[in-house]
Design a protein around this motif. Sequence first.
Motif, PDB file in Angstrom:
ATOM      1  N   ILE A  47       0.840  -1.193   0.000  1.00  0.00           N
ATOM      2  CA  ILE A  47       0.000   0.000   0.000  1.00  0.00           C
ATOM      3  C   ILE A  47       0.874   1.240   0.000  1.00  0.00           C
ATOM      4  O   ILE A  47       2.044   1.201   0.367  1.00  0.00           O
ATOM      5  N   THR A  48       0.282   2.345  -0.422  1.00  0.00           N
ATOM      6  CA  THR A  48       0.970   3.623  -0.301  1.00  0.00           C
ATOM      7  C   THR A  48       0.875   4.057   1.152  1.00  0.00           C
ATOM      8  O   THR A  48      -0.044   3.667   1.863  1.00  0.00           O
ATOM      9  N   LEU A  49       1.801   4.854   1.592  1.00  0.00           N
ATOM     10  CA  LEU A  49       1.842   5.242   3.000  1.00  0.00           C
ATOM     11  C   LEU A  49       1.424   6.680   3.256  1.00  0.00           C
ATOM     12  O   LEU A  49       1.684   7.212   4.319  1.00  0.00           O
ATOM     13  N   GLU A  50       0.748   7.316   2.287  1.00  0.00           N
ATOM     14  CA  GLU A  50       0.293   8.673   2.552  1.00  0.00           C
ATOM     15  C   GLU A  50      -0.773   8.644   3.629  1.00  0.00           C
ATOM     16  O   GLU A  50      -1.554   7.692   3.720  1.00  0.00           O
ATOM     17  N   ILE A  56      -9.564   4.734   8.242  1.00  0.00           N
ATOM     18  CA  ILE A  56      -9.139   3.680   9.158  1.00  0.00           C
ATOM     19  C   ILE A  56      -8.827   2.448   8.312  1.00  0.00           C
ATOM     20  O   ILE A  56      -9.532   2.150   7.345  1.00  0.00           O
ATOM     21  N   ASN A  57      -7.743   1.785   8.644  1.00  0.00           N
ATOM     22  CA  ASN A  57      -7.276   0.630   7.884  1.00  0.00           C
ATOM     23  C   ASN A  57      -7.364  -0.623   8.735  1.00  0.00           C
ATOM     24  O   ASN A  57      -6.994  -0.596   9.909  1.00  0.00           O
ATOM     25  N   PHE A  58      -7.822  -1.696   8.121  1.00  0.00           N
ATOM     26  CA  PHE A  58      -7.885  -2.995   8.785  1.00  0.00           C
ATOM     27  C   PHE A  58      -7.057  -3.992   8.000  1.00  0.00           C
ATOM     28  O   PHE A  58      -7.185  -4.074   6.784  1.00  0.00           O
ATOM     29  N   GLU A  59      -6.225  -4.736   8.687  1.00  0.00           N
ATOM     30  CA  GLU A  59      -5.598  -5.912   8.084  1.00  0.00           C
ATOM     31  C   GLU A  59      -6.496  -7.082   8.465  1.00  0.00           C
ATOM     32  O   GLU A  59      -6.742  -7.312   9.648  1.00  0.00           O
ATOM     33  N   TRP A  69      -5.114   0.587  12.028  1.00  0.00           N
ATOM     34  CA  TRP A  69      -4.396   1.843  12.199  1.00  0.00           C
ATOM     35  C   TRP A  69      -5.122   2.959  11.454  1.00  0.00           C
ATOM     36  O   TRP A  69      -5.903   2.717  10.555  1.00  0.00           O
ATOM     37  N   HIS A  70      -4.851   4.189  11.874  1.00  0.00           N
ATOM     38  CA  HIS A  70      -5.435   5.386  11.246  1.00  0.00           C
ATOM     39  C   HIS A  70      -4.638   5.763  10.009  1.00  0.00           C
ATOM     40  O   HIS A  70      -3.458   5.484   9.918  1.00  0.00           O
ATOM     41  N   GLY A  71      -5.294   6.474   9.127  1.00  0.00           N
ATOM     42  CA  GLY A  71      -4.613   7.112   8.009  1.00  0.00           C
ATOM     43  C   GLY A  71      -4.633   6.335   6.777  1.00  0.00           C
ATOM     44  O   GLY A  71      -4.215   6.568   5.738  1.00  0.00           O
TER      45      GLY A  71
END
Length: 71
Positions: A47-50, A56-59, A69-71
């Motif tokens: 993924i891009t890290l911007e 909100i991101n879910f693995e 994690w946020h962002g």
Amino acid sequence: MAPVPHAFGEPDDSTGAYVGLSADAAERRARAKGWTTVRSLPPGAIITLEYLRGRINFEVEHGRVTRCWHG
């Protein structure tokens, strides 16, 4: 990974509360809490890290959130 400080304009929400939830339940909770973008990713996804405020991101592995994690 160090926790990301609460950014202005994001819901006041604990990412740890999502770990262990089913992907569907986590997405419903995130949207109810006010997250504007919810992203589910498989383990090891490239993924891009911007940083995107309001995301909100879910693995997700085997239908369960293993990391958040946020962002």
